[in-house]
Design a protein around this motif. Structure first.
Motif, mmCIF file in Angstrom:
data_model
loop_
_atom_site.group_PDB
_atom_site.id
_atom_site.type_symbol
_atom_site.label_atom_id
_atom_site.label_comp_id
_atom_site.label_asym_id
_atom_site.label_seq_id
_atom_site.Cartn_x
_atom_site.Cartn_y
_atom_site.Cartn_z
ATOM 1 N N TYR A 1 0.801 -1.229 0.000
ATOM 2 C CA TYR A 1 0.000 0.000 0.000
ATOM 3 C C TYR A 1 0.835 1.281 0.000
ATOM 4 O O TYR A 1 0.393 2.297 -0.537
ATOM 5 C CB TYR A 1 -0.975 0.014 1.179
ATOM 6 N N GLU A 2 2.016 1.236 0.606
ATOM 7 C CA GLU A 2 2.808 2.464 0.716
ATOM 8 C C GLU A 2 3.860 2.626 -0.368
ATOM 9 O O GLU A 2 4.267 3.748 -0.658
ATOM 10 C CB GLU A 2 3.461 2.532 2.102
ATOM 11 N N LYS A 3 4.306 1.529 -0.988
ATOM 12 C CA LYS A 3 5.375 1.630 -1.983
ATOM 13 C C LYS A 3 4.944 1.211 -3.385
ATOM 14 O O LYS A 3 5.173 1.940 -4.345
ATOM 15 C CB LYS A 3 6.578 0.794 -1.541
ATOM 16 N N LEU A 4 4.354 0.037 -3.523
ATOM 17 C CA LEU A 4 4.031 -0.488 -4.851
ATOM 18 C C LEU A 4 2.782 0.162 -5.459
ATOM 19 O O LEU A 4 2.826 0.696 -6.570
ATOM 20 C CB LEU A 4 3.863 -2.010 -4.785
ATOM 21 N N LEU A 5 1.684 0.128 -4.744
ATOM 22 C CA LEU A 5 0.420 0.652 -5.268
ATOM 23 C C LEU A 5 0.519 2.113 -5.719
ATOM 24 O O LEU A 5 0.029 2.455 -6.807
ATOM 25 C CB LEU A 5 -0.690 0.480 -4.221
ATOM 26 N N PRO A 6 1.163 3.004 -4.953
ATOM 27 C CA PRO A 6 1.231 4.420 -5.364
ATOM 28 C C PRO A 6 1.962 4.670 -6.684
ATOM 29 O O PRO A 6 1.828 5.746 -7.265
ATOM 30 C CB PRO A 6 1.964 5.098 -4.201
ATOM 31 N N GLN A 7 2.703 3.697 -7.168
ATOM 32 C CA GLN A 7 3.361 3.853 -8.466
ATOM 33 C C GLN A 7 2.349 3.861 -9.612
ATOM 34 O O GLN A 7 2.617 4.414 -10.673
ATOM 35 C CB GLN A 7 4.376 2.732 -8.700
ATOM 36 N N TYR A 8 1.190 3.255 -9.395
ATOM 37 C CA TYR A 8 0.214 3.069 -10.461
ATOM 38 C C TYR A 8 -1.162 3.659 -10.160
ATOM 39 O O TYR A 8 -1.950 3.901 -11.072
ATOM 40 C CB TYR A 8 0.032 1.565 -10.742
ATOM 41 N N PHE A 9 -1.461 3.840 -8.881
ATOM 42 C CA PHE A 9 -2.791 4.258 -8.465
ATOM 43 C C PHE A 9 -2.702 5.341 -7.397
ATOM 44 O O PHE A 9 -1.743 5.398 -6.631
ATOM 45 C CB PHE A 9 -3.571 3.065 -7.880
ATOM 46 N N ASP A 10 -3.732 6.172 -7.332
ATOM 47 C CA ASP A 10 -3.904 7.108 -6.228
ATOM 48 C C ASP A 10 -4.745 6.388 -5.181
ATOM 49 O O ASP A 10 -5.720 5.703 -5.524
ATOM 50 C CB ASP A 10 -4.630 8.373 -6.692
ATOM 51 N N SER A 11 -4.376 6.537 -3.918
ATOM 52 C CA SER A 11 -5.152 5.864 -2.882
ATOM 53 C C SER A 11 -5.169 6.689 -1.616
ATOM 54 O O SER A 11 -4.267 7.487 -1.362
ATOM 55 C CB SER A 11 -4.589 4.469 -2.592
ATOM 56 N N LYS A 12 -6.231 6.466 -0.838
ATOM 57 C CA LYS A 12 -6.313 7.090 0.474
ATOM 58 C C LYS A 12 -7.077 6.149 1.400
ATOM 59 O O LYS A 12 -7.934 5.377 0.971
ATOM 60 C CB LYS A 12 -6.995 8.456 0.403
ATOM 61 N N ILE A 13 -6.727 6.229 2.672
ATOM 62 C CA ILE A 13 -7.443 5.442 3.678
ATOM 63 C C ILE A 13 -8.753 6.172 3.969
ATOM 64 O O ILE A 13 -8.744 7.342 4.335
ATOM 65 C CB ILE A 13 -6.610 5.286 4.959
ATOM 66 N N VAL A 14 -9.871 5.484 3.776
ATOM 67 C CA VAL A 14 -11.177 6.095 4.039
ATOM 68 C C VAL A 14 -11.803 5.583 5.332
ATOM 69 O O VAL A 14 -12.784 6.141 5.816
ATOM 70 C CB VAL A 14 -12.157 5.906 2.855
#
Length: 183
Positions: A149-162
């Motif tokens: 969630y902190e390193k791999l995913l942000p390379q391809y997607f925008d994310s936030k904890i809801v």
């Protein structure tokens, strides 16, 4: 069913957290095209059908009979046609699925670091700029969830904890595909 289902037979707390979030936030899946990854028992996908979605519940081939059984027991006959069950092995047969889902759902599917790149490839294929992805996970550091969630995913997607449940170490992420610039 005499097939060993292992972790696919468990209703995980993250699935319950995701369902409660949909209820609390009154997420409306009516008329929306939804896919659930790693459905296991089908809890999250079944709720999405009950909330109006046209849902494809996916998992490894050995879990499909269990999902179909749970659908038959928990979805009224007049709407059961909105639930479809399909095998989906991440990174391998994702191209057999469309790319126009409104929602992609997953709960406790982040636990095999060697498969993270396959999951990312699958998410990239299944989503478009308007797709909303909800992934809910127990943040098991030893299983790579934090790195995912902190390193791999942000390379391809925008994310936030809801939403989070700190005492259970569960986070719910709302994720969208990054806008890629045109060269």
């Amino acid at each position: 069913m005499n097939v060993p289902l292992g972790i696919s037979a468990i209703i995980w707390k993250s699935g319950k957290v995701l369902c409660r979030y949909f209820e609390k936030e009154q997420i409306n899946f009516a008329g929306k095209k939804v896919i659930e990854l790693g459905s296991g028992t089908g809890l999250v996908g079944i709720l999405a059908v009950l909330l109006g979605g046209d849902v494809t519940l996916t998992d490894q081939p050995n879990a499909l009979d269990q999902i179909e059984y749970n659908i038959a027991k928990n979805i009224p006959k007049n709407i059961i046609q909105r639930a479809k069950v399909s095998a989906l092995v991440w990174g391998k047969d994702h191209s057999q699925f469309p790319t126009d889902y409104d929602f992609i759902l997953g709960s406790d599917i982040i636990y095999k670091p060697l498969e993270f790149h396959l999951l990312i490839r699958t998410l990239q294929h299944l989503s478009n700029q308007s797709t909303v992805i909800y992934l809910c996970s127990k943040m098991r550091e030893y299983r790579g969830a934090i790195d995912f969630y902190e390193k791999l995913l942000p390379q391809y997607f925008d994310s936030k904890i809801v939403h989070s449940v700190p005492d259970e170490q569960i986070n719910l992420y709302k994720i969208t595909k990054k806008e890629m610039g045109v060269l």
